[in-house]
Design an enzyme around this catalytic site. Structure first.
Site, PDB file in Angstrom:
ATOM      1  N   VAL A 171      16.130  -1.049  16.265  1.00 46.72           N
ATOM      2  CA  VAL A 171      14.751  -1.214  15.602  1.00 46.72           C
ATOM      3  C   VAL A 171      14.008  -0.235  16.043  1.00 46.72           C
ATOM      4  O   VAL A 171      13.676  -0.026  17.361  1.00 46.72           O
ATOM      5  CB  VAL A 171      14.334  -2.577  15.637  1.00 46.72           C
ATOM      6  CG1 VAL A 171      13.031  -2.646  15.134  1.00 46.72           C
ATOM      7  CG2 VAL A 171      15.055  -3.673  15.218  1.00 46.72           C
ATOM      8  N   MET A 188       9.233  -6.768   6.193  1.00 45.26           N
ATOM      9  CA  MET A 188       9.387  -7.318   7.510  1.00 45.26           C
ATOM     10  C   MET A 188      10.499  -8.351   7.560  1.00 45.26           C
ATOM     11  O   MET A 188      10.515  -9.555   7.857  1.00 45.26           O
ATOM     12  CB  MET A 188       8.098  -8.185   7.607  1.00 45.26           C
ATOM     13  CG  MET A 188       6.708  -7.536   7.305  1.00 45.26           C
ATOM     14  SD  MET A 188       6.647  -5.834   8.201  1.00 45.26           S
ATOM     15  CE  MET A 188       5.908  -6.997   9.836  1.00 45.26           C
ATOM     16  N   ASN A 218      11.947   4.103   6.849  1.00 46.36           N
ATOM     17  CA  ASN A 218      11.052   3.283   7.069  1.00 46.36           C
ATOM     18  C   ASN A 218       9.615   4.002   7.647  1.00 46.36           C
ATOM     19  O   ASN A 218       9.663   5.129   8.262  1.00 46.36           O
ATOM     20  CB  ASN A 218      11.362   2.574   8.316  1.00 46.36           C
ATOM     21  CG  ASN A 218      10.414   1.182   8.559  1.00 46.36           C
ATOM     22  OD1 ASN A 218      10.049   0.547   7.662  1.00 46.36           O
ATOM     23  ND2 ASN A 218      10.187   1.177   9.815  1.00 46.36           N
ATOM     24  N   HIS A 254       6.517   3.079  10.183  1.00 46.31           N
ATOM     25  CA  HIS A 254       6.125   2.378  11.351  1.00 46.31           C
ATOM     26  C   HIS A 254       4.875   2.920  11.635  1.00 46.31           C
ATOM     27  O   HIS A 254       4.354   4.111  11.822  1.00 46.31           O
ATOM     28  CB  HIS A 254       7.059   2.608  12.470  1.00 46.31           C
ATOM     29  CG  HIS A 254       6.768   1.759  13.766  1.00 46.31           C
ATOM     30  ND1 HIS A 254       6.925   0.313  13.633  1.00 46.31           N
ATOM     31  CD2 HIS A 254       5.974   2.116  14.941  1.00 46.31           C
ATOM     32  CE1 HIS A 254       6.509  -0.250  14.875  1.00 46.31           C
ATOM     33  NE2 HIS A 254       5.914   0.745  15.644  1.00 46.31           N
ATOM     34  N   SER A 281       0.762  -1.210  -0.199  1.00 47.83           N
ATOM     35  CA  SER A 281       0.032  -0.047   0.068  1.00 47.83           C
ATOM     36  C   SER A 281       0.862   1.311  -0.175  1.00 47.83           C
ATOM     37  O   SER A 281       0.723   2.141  -0.655  1.00 47.83           O
ATOM     38  CB  SER A 281      -0.833   0.151   1.171  1.00 47.83           C
ATOM     39  OG  SER A 281      -1.475  -1.381   1.471  1.00 47.83           O
ATOM     40  N   ALA A 320      -3.831   7.181   6.635  1.00 52.94           N
ATOM     41  CA  ALA A 320      -2.980   8.174   7.179  1.00 52.94           C
ATOM     42  C   ALA A 320      -1.473   8.142   6.619  1.00 52.94           C
ATOM     43  O   ALA A 320      -0.570   9.027   5.871  1.00 52.94           O
ATOM     44  CB  ALA A 320      -2.801   8.714   8.456  1.00 52.94           C
ATOM     45  N   GLU A 321      -1.111   6.909   6.633  1.00 54.56           N
ATOM     46  CA  GLU A 321       0.243   6.487   5.924  1.00 54.56           C
ATOM     47  C   GLU A 321       0.377   6.805   4.717  1.00 54.56           C
ATOM     48  O   GLU A 321       1.792   7.155   4.308  1.00 54.56           O
ATOM     49  CB  GLU A 321       0.313   4.785   6.265  1.00 54.56           C
ATOM     50  CG  GLU A 321       0.676   4.486   7.735  1.00 54.56           C
ATOM     51  CD  GLU A 321       0.923   2.869   7.812  1.00 54.56           C
ATOM     52  OE1 GLU A 321       0.170   2.257   8.501  1.00 54.56           O
ATOM     53  OE2 GLU A 321       1.911   2.761   7.384  1.00 54.56           O
TER      54      GLU A 321
HETATM   55  C1  GRF Z   1       1.684  -0.652   7.233  1.00 47.44           C
HETATM   56  O1  GRF Z   1       1.048  -0.446   8.367  1.00 47.44           O
HETATM   57  C2  GRF Z   1       3.214  -0.323   7.598  1.00 47.44           C
HETATM   58  O2  GRF Z   1       3.162   0.732   8.302  1.00 47.44           O
HETATM   59  C3  GRF Z   1       3.578  -1.655   8.232  1.00 47.44           C
HETATM   60  O3  GRF Z   1       2.972  -2.681   7.397  1.00 47.44           O
HETATM   61  C4  GRF Z   1       1.699  -2.325   7.046  1.00 47.44           C
HETATM   62  C5  GRF Z   1       1.341  -2.953   5.838  1.00 47.44           C
HETATM   63  O4  GRF Z   1       2.182  -1.969   4.855  1.00 47.44           O
HETATM   64  N1  GRF Z   1       5.172  -1.538   8.024  1.00 47.44           N
HETATM   65  P1  GRF Z   1       1.819  -2.174   3.096  1.00 47.44           P
HETATM   66  O5  GRF Z   1       0.289  -2.132   2.749  1.00 47.44           O
HETATM   67  O6  GRF Z   1       2.670  -3.498   2.836  1.00 47.44           O
HETATM   68  O7  GRF Z   1       2.341  -1.035   2.591  1.00 47.44           O
END
Ligand code: GRF
Length: 218
Positions: A147, A93, A110, A112, A15, A176-177
């Site tokens: 981390v 991850m 990054n 978070h 996303s 919001a991200e």
């Molecule tokens: C998001 O909430 C991000 O902050 C966290 O992983 C979630 C999924 O992110 N690190 P995305 O849909 O893979 O960008």
């Protein structure tokens, strides 16, 4: 100023990667997404990136077992091949070793899903609900060996509503991200936020302030 060449590392649906790619479609945006890399072959974000014409590659962590150095060397080779100036971790991850992180000091970001330093680690929305906070959100920070502890570039805050579940809160934070990360990357790529020994210094006062982004309650 030439646009910074940005490589995005993902592990899942992408996303935030998609939001950065969309932002970079604007030729005046100070960053250009040159590659999307994943440690997971099945990451949904790979298809999203390919559909946008972004070169993708998989460095399958399972193929490297516990050999972190070899895994990171393979990542580095892709970053070199694309002449990346900056790296954005977006739902990536996999813990990176201090040596790799140090090599990208000041050039790796990054996002978070909490208002750091609150709620580091995983399950941040469960942590927020358990703590009973009324404001939650997301943080874009420079990556350091520790981390979820790097100097903060910008943050977005959202309300915690009565009846929220981890899923409803996660959706509000994600909304919001995807607005925050393009803003934060623009500040870094455009030289408006710089990493100093005292922390992040931003030309625009708004950059380091809380960006109170309150999307419609979902
Ligand atoms: C998001 O909430 C991000 O902050 C966290 O992983 C979630 C999924 O992110 N690190 P995305 O849909 O893979 O960008």
């Amino acid at each position: 100023m030439a646009r910074k060449r940005v490589a995005i590392l993902i592990s899942g649906r992408g996303s935030n990667m998609a939001a950065l790619v969309a932002a970079a479609r604007n030729p005046v945006y100070p960053a250009d997404v040159v590659a999307v890399l994943s440690n997971q072959p099945g990451a949904g974000g790979l298809e999203r990136a390919s559909a946008e014409g972004i070169p993708t590659a998989v460095v399958d962590q399972a193929a490297f077992g516990k050999d972190r150095a070899a895994f990171e060397q393979a990542i580095q080779q892709h970053l070199d091949a694309h002449c990346a100036d900056l790296v954005c971790l977006a739902g990536f991850m996999r813990l990176l070793t201090p040596s790799f992180v140090s090599r990208w000091s000041g050039r790796m970001l990054n996002i978070h899903p909490s208002l750091l330093p609150s709620f580091r680690g995983l399950h941040t929305h469960e942590q927020a609900l358990a703590a009973g906070v009324r404001i939650h959100g997301a943080t874009v920070h420079y990556v350091v060996p520790e981390v979820d502890a790097g100097p903060i570039v910008a943050q977005a805050a959202v309300p915690v509503l009565d009846g929220d579940t981890p899923d409803t809160l996660a959706a509000r934070v994600l909304a919001a991200e995807v607005r925050l990360y393009p803003l934060a990357l623009a500040l870094v790529a455009g030289g408006k936020s710089t990493l100093t020994p005292q922390g992040v210094r931003s030309a625009a006062a708004v950059a380091s302030a809380v960006q109170l982004i309150v999307p419609d309650p979902l």
